[in-house]
Motif scaffolding. Structure first.
Motif, PDB file in Angstrom:
ATOM      1  N   MET A  18       3.623  27.152  58.703  1.00 35.39           N
ATOM      2  CA  MET A  18       5.019  27.219  58.309  1.00 35.39           C
ATOM      3  C   MET A  18       5.175  27.463  56.816  1.00 35.39           C
ATOM      4  SD  MET A  18       6.465  24.114  60.714  1.00 35.39           S
ATOM      5  CE  MET A  18       8.157  24.272  60.120  1.00 35.39           C
ATOM      6  N   GLY A  19       4.341  26.810  56.020  1.00 40.17           N
ATOM      7  CA  GLY A  19       4.480  26.884  54.575  1.00 40.17           C
ATOM      8  C   GLY A  19       4.355  28.285  54.014  1.00 40.17           C
ATOM      9  N   MET A  22       7.755  29.882  54.402  1.00 35.77           N
ATOM     10  CA  MET A  22       8.729  29.194  53.555  1.00 35.77           C
ATOM     11  C   MET A  22       8.565  29.584  52.091  1.00 35.77           C
ATOM     12  SD  MET A  22       8.275  25.592  55.587  1.00 35.77           S
ATOM     13  CE  MET A  22       9.320  24.520  54.577  1.00 35.77           C
ATOM     14  N   ALA A  23       7.328  29.569  51.615  1.00 35.53           N
ATOM     15  CA  ALA A  23       7.063  29.970  50.231  1.00 35.53           C
ATOM     16  C   ALA A  23       7.377  31.444  50.027  1.00 35.53           C
ATOM     17  CB  ALA A  23       5.603  29.683  49.877  1.00 35.53           C
ATOM     18  N   GLY A  24       7.136  32.244  51.062  1.00 32.98           N
ATOM     19  CA  GLY A  24       7.423  33.672  50.970  1.00 32.98           C
ATOM     20  C   GLY A  24       8.897  33.963  50.770  1.00 32.98           C
ATOM     21  N   SER A 128      12.646  21.028  61.143  1.00 33.40           N
ATOM     22  CA  SER A 128      12.413  21.330  62.548  1.00 33.40           C
ATOM     23  C   SER A 128      12.665  22.813  62.773  1.00 33.40           C
ATOM     24  CB  SER A 128      13.342  20.497  63.438  1.00 33.40           C
ATOM     25  OG  SER A 128      13.103  20.760  64.814  1.00 33.40           O
ATOM     26  N   GLY A 129      11.898  23.397  63.678  1.00 33.70           N
ATOM     27  CA  GLY A 129      12.056  24.824  63.961  1.00 33.70           C
ATOM     28  C   GLY A 129      10.736  25.540  64.111  1.00 33.70           C
ATOM     29  N   GLY A 130       9.642  24.878  63.696  1.00 38.53           N
ATOM     30  CA  GLY A 130       8.318  25.448  63.883  1.00 38.53           C
ATOM     31  C   GLY A 130       8.090  26.747  63.146  1.00 38.53           C
ATOM     32  N   ASP A 131       7.079  27.478  63.579  1.00 33.91           N
ATOM     33  CA  ASP A 131       6.706  28.713  62.893  1.00 33.91           C
ATOM     34  C   ASP A 131       7.792  29.771  62.993  1.00 33.91           C
ATOM     35  OD1 ASP A 131       6.199  28.893  65.657  1.00 33.91           O
ATOM     36  OD2 ASP A 131       4.683  30.438  65.388  1.00 33.91           O
ATOM     37  N   GLY A 237       2.649  26.814  67.379  1.00 35.22           N
ATOM     38  CA  GLY A 237       3.722  26.914  66.413  1.00 35.22           C
ATOM     39  C   GLY A 237       3.824  25.576  65.711  1.00 35.22           C
ATOM     40  N   PHE A 238       3.362  24.552  66.423  1.00 34.27           N
ATOM     41  CA  PHE A 238       3.274  23.187  65.888  1.00 34.27           C
ATOM     42  C   PHE A 238       2.144  22.498  66.649  1.00 34.27           C
ATOM     43  CE2 PHE A 238       4.770  18.725  65.392  1.00 34.27           C
ATOM     44  CZ  PHE A 238       4.786  18.682  64.004  1.00 34.27           C
TER      45      PHE A 238
END
Length: 293
Positions: A18-19, A22-24, A128-131, A237-238
């Motif tokens: 996920m990170g 998110m960072a992207g 919450s929401g996964g990949d 995804g999680f």
């Protein structure tokens, strides 16, 4: 209230499933992004896009106006924040800290209190929401902390999620995430049992999905993970191992409040069995394997 620095550079610690997305999103919005991950190779793609690599969490903190952590377990959170090369020892006064890991409410409060003594401001903001939610910048973000820090960080949070709610003081974001995981735990058991029933009675599970996916049973676990269960697609995804971690936290908090949650207890039992059988790295939809064994 700590006088917070203007946010120009964001540090991101934990560039995983996920990170990385998110960072992207933060990088694409024009912020400088500094990254650290225990497995450096996982940062190669975002570094190629312009992010800067640093070799310790402390170095990230020293060179960032806002630091986001998205790691695995509460023990990882504690080390990243409080270790010798951790954030709290190296962040400059006025830095905003956001832990987006699902972790314990008590640890979130401890980090917040420690941050204040150093002229920093910390909020907990599990997601919450996964990949898929991370990829599409549609995460649900549950925040605990003071309103001034929340509002200061909100422009960055909006780059990663749609539903972003301040739930209360430090630790309350984590408590809200526990509510989320408790609901998921029983819901995913229901989806698994519905699919198992459909197969046993001779129905086509995919056809069943077309009928019940638009009714009162609809939701992420059924409509998104249900087809993966039917197809035998257990790519994470999680991770199950991270979900077990979350269920342990929820059970511990519930026990401390003398709250009985039988659905949560049963889900934890089933996931523990799957992990013991070598499925800890599967996605949470892998629960269906218990019913179809």
């Amino acid at each position: 209230m700590t006088n917070l620095k203007e946010i120009k550079t964001v540090g991101f610690i934990g560039v995983g499933i996920m990170g990385n997305s998110m960072a992207g999103h933060i990088l694409a919005a024009g912020y400088g992004v500094n990254v650290y991950n225990r497995t450096k190779a996982k940062t190669d793609a975002i570094v190629a896009k312009g992010a800067k690599w640093f070799d310790t969490p402390g170095a990230i903190a020293a060179n960032s106006d806002l630091v986001i952590t998205m790691v695995g377990f509460p023990s990882d959170v504690e080390e990243v924040y409080m270790g010798e090369q951790g954030i709290l020892h190296h962040a400059q006064p006025g830095t905003t800290l956001i832990d987006m890991t699902t972790s314990s409410p008590s640890l979130a409060r401890t980090i917040s209190e420690a941050a204040l003594t150093k002229g920093l401001a910390a909020i907990d903001a599990p997601v919450s929401g996964g990949d898929i939610g991370a990829r599409d910048a549609k995460l649900t973000i549950m925040v605990g902390g003071d309103s001034a820090t929340f509002n200061h960080a909100l422009p960055v949070l909006k780059l990663m999620g749609g539903s972003i709610v301040l739930q209360g003081g430090p630790g309350m974001g984590q408590h809200t995430k526990m509510c989320n995981q408790i609901v998921i735990a029983s819901t995913i058991m229901g989806v698994s049992e519905g699919i198992a029933y459909a197969k046993k009675v001779g129905l086509d599970p995919s056809s069943v999905m077309q009928s019940i996916g638009g009714g009162a049973a609809s939701g992420f676990q059924l409509n998104i993970l249900g087809p993966k269960m039917i197809a035998g697609d257990f790519a994470p995804g999680f991770y199950i191992e991270h979900f077990i971690k979350d269920l342990n936290i929820a059970l511990s908090e519930a026990k401390a409040m003398n709250l009985e949650l039988p659905g949560l207890i049963q889900a934890k039992k089933l996931y523990d069995q799957l992990a013991a059988n070598g499925h800890s790295k599967d996605g949470t939809q892998g629960l269906i394997q218990f019913y179809l064994a």
